[in-house]
Enzyme design. Structure first.
Site, PDB file in Angstrom:
ATOM      1  N   ASP A  45     -22.543   6.187 -13.601  1.00  0.00           N
ATOM      2  CA  ASP A  45     -21.283   5.540 -13.217  1.00  0.00           C
ATOM      3  C   ASP A  45     -21.152   5.616 -11.700  1.00  0.00           C
ATOM      4  OD1 ASP A  45     -18.374   4.927 -12.844  1.00  0.00           O
ATOM      5  OD2 ASP A  45     -18.391   4.990 -15.034  1.00  0.00           O
TER       6      ASP A  45
ATOM      7  N   LEU B  80      -5.955   6.735 -16.534  1.00  0.00           N
ATOM      8  CA  LEU B  80      -5.565   7.955 -17.242  1.00  0.00           C
ATOM      9  C   LEU B  80      -4.954   7.724 -18.609  1.00  0.00           C
ATOM     10  CD1 LEU B  80      -4.138  10.115 -14.302  1.00  0.00           C
ATOM     11  CD2 LEU B  80      -6.501   9.879 -15.111  1.00  0.00           C
TER      12      LEU B  80
ATOM     13  N   ASP C 225     -18.330  -2.320 -19.635  1.00  0.00           N
ATOM     14  CA  ASP C 225     -17.316  -3.324 -19.979  1.00  0.00           C
ATOM     15  C   ASP C 225     -17.680  -4.700 -19.443  1.00  0.00           C
ATOM     16  OD1 ASP C 225     -16.959  -2.990 -17.288  1.00  0.00           O
ATOM     17  OD2 ASP C 225     -14.827  -2.539 -17.368  1.00  0.00           O
ATOM     18  N   ASN C 226     -18.993  -4.960 -19.287  1.00  0.00           N
ATOM     19  CA  ASN C 226     -19.380  -6.265 -18.754  1.00  0.00           C
ATOM     20  C   ASN C 226     -20.717  -6.715 -19.332  1.00  0.00           C
ATOM     21  OD1 ASN C 226     -21.668  -5.748 -16.566  1.00  0.00           O
ATOM     22  ND2 ASN C 226     -20.190  -4.079 -16.414  1.00  0.00           N
TER      23      ASN C 226
ATOM     24  N   CYS D 184     -29.980 -10.626 -30.181  1.00  0.00           N
ATOM     25  CA  CYS D 184     -29.861 -11.247 -31.506  1.00  0.00           C
ATOM     26  C   CYS D 184     -28.400 -11.557 -31.822  1.00  0.00           C
ATOM     27  CB  CYS D 184     -30.446 -10.327 -32.579  1.00  0.00           C
ATOM     28  SG  CYS D 184     -32.212  -9.997 -32.385  1.00  0.00           S
TER      29      CYS D 184
ATOM     30  N   CYS E 263     -11.302  -4.996 -20.362  1.00  0.00           N
ATOM     31  CA  CYS E 263      -9.985  -4.364 -20.441  1.00  0.00           C
ATOM     32  C   CYS E 263      -9.287  -4.341 -19.092  1.00  0.00           C
ATOM     33  CB  CYS E 263     -10.097  -2.956 -21.021  1.00  0.00           C
ATOM     34  SG  CYS E 263     -11.040  -1.804 -20.015  1.00  0.00           S
TER      35      CYS E 263
ATOM     36  N   CYS F 296      -7.627 -11.548  -8.183  1.00  0.00           N
ATOM     37  CA  CYS F 296      -7.286 -11.583  -9.610  1.00  0.00           C
ATOM     38  C   CYS F 296      -7.010 -10.141 -10.034  1.00  0.00           C
ATOM     39  CB  CYS F 296      -8.384 -12.245 -10.438  1.00  0.00           C
ATOM     40  SG  CYS F 296      -9.935 -11.323 -10.474  1.00  0.00           S
TER      41      CYS F 296
END
Length: 357
Positions: A56, A65, A124-125, A168, A182, A318
């Protein structure tokens, strides 16, 4: 540590000391130390997995949090890999925690993943998921997939004993706004905990050989109705023949963009309101926005381009920096001689108390 630590699971028929020893010998890589990664790391660490790797490059923020319950308020601003390592060590000092304070990239993916037995996708991508998939196919490593959307989530295991791969399920990478993450669309805090724990369970089953692994099955969870559905996946044998990584896994990689860090943008704002274009939805803008911003939702951009002030560089924002990038790609096609700057991290990285309504 005393064996009493794990006695409640070693007394389980079918698991026993043999299962515990397999956990101790296992090396699991968790890509992402956020909403999904936190419950995965917490439970694998507590249950006695011998080595945990964490990939990360992000830092803890206040907006994390409500769902990333490993972190505390005094950790805001700290690197997630280091904050997680410290917390996990307090929970179980026997675990070896290896930190990779970096994004997973084409350059480092094979090198990092090679040393682990199981990879858990807690990202998350789409680009990173395809990168994880392809690297795991090349290295013949199983990986546990999890994804979130609002009140829903899904889990599966790919590349397990010759089973289906992520390609697949999604043969081609969807566009950057096909399924908002998210950061863009929001998520109920408890849902990552549920999905992350299901991912941890799949990792335990892979390592110890107990139960039925979710290979060839996509498990769908609806938190509002507390319902689970199973969808069978078929293997496309061609997806097992990947021999090298693609040159890039980025959206719109061919389009160079000028960008500004959110902190630098705040300094710019303090010296005078910049020419700011907000491309989020009406609902997002009403809930919270920066004073002085021009609001045009991304889907209306082409029809309302004449409303944009082009007398100065246009800063585009954004929620997390994904839609603003796509907006700039569209704007550069329509207005090639104008200057557009992407605000990296978007509203998620802006001090909303100082700038936003």
């Amino acid at each position: 540590m005393s064996n009493n630590r794990y006695v409640r699971q070693t007394i389980l028929p079918g698991f026993g000391n043999d299962g515990q020893q397999k956990l101790k010998s296992a090396k699991v890589l968790v890509v992402g130390a956020g909403g999904l990664g936190v419950p995965v790391l917490t439970y694998l660490n507590a249950m006695g997995v011998g080595t945990l790797g964490i990939v990360d490059a992000d830092v803890v923020s206040l907006s994390n949090l409500h769902r990333q319950v490993l972190y505390t308020e005094n950790m805001v601003g700290q690197a997630k890999v280091l904050a997680a390592k410290n917390q996990l060590h307090l929970q179980n000092s026997d675990t070896e925690i290896l930190v990779h304070h970096t994004f997973l990239t084409v350059i480092n993916a094979l090198e990092i993943i090679r040393d682990y037995d199981v990879v858990i996708d807690a990202t998350d991508n789409f680009p990173t998921r395809y990168l994880i998939n392809d690297a795991c196919v090349i290295l013949k490593k199983p990986f546990v997939y999890g994804a979130l959307h609002s009140f829903e989530g899904q889990v599966s295991v790919f590349n397990y004993k010759g089973g289906p791969t992520y390609r697949c399920l999604f043969p081609e990478m969807p566009g950057p706004d096909a399924v908002p993450n998210c950061n863009e669309h929001g998520v109920l805090g408890i849902v990552p905990g549920i999905i992350g724990n299901l991912q941890a369970l799949e990792a335990i089953k892979i390592i110890t050989g107990i139960g039925e692994v979710l290979s060839g099955v996509l498990l769908l969870f609806d938190g509002l109705s507390q319902r689970y559905q199973r969808m069978n996946l078929k293997l496309n044998p061609e997806n097992l023949s990947i021999e090298q990584l693609a040159t890039t896994y980025e959206f719109d990689c061919e389009t160079p963009l000028t960008s500004i860090d959110a902190k630098d943008f705040q300094k710019l704002y303090d010296s005078g309101i910049p020419n700011l274009l907000d491309v989020r939805t009406d609902k997002e803008f009403t809930r919270q926005h920066i004073d002085g911003a021009k609001h045009i939702p991304l889907g209306e951009l082409k029809d309302r381009v004449g409303e944009i002030n082009l007398d100065a560089p246009v800063y585009v924002i954004c929620q997390s920096g994904i839609r603003s990038k796509k907006a700039i790609v569209q704007l550069k096609e329509l207005l090639p001689s104008s200057e557009f700057v992407n605000v990296l991290g978007g509203m998620n990285h802006i001090d909303v108390y100082a700038l936003a309504h």
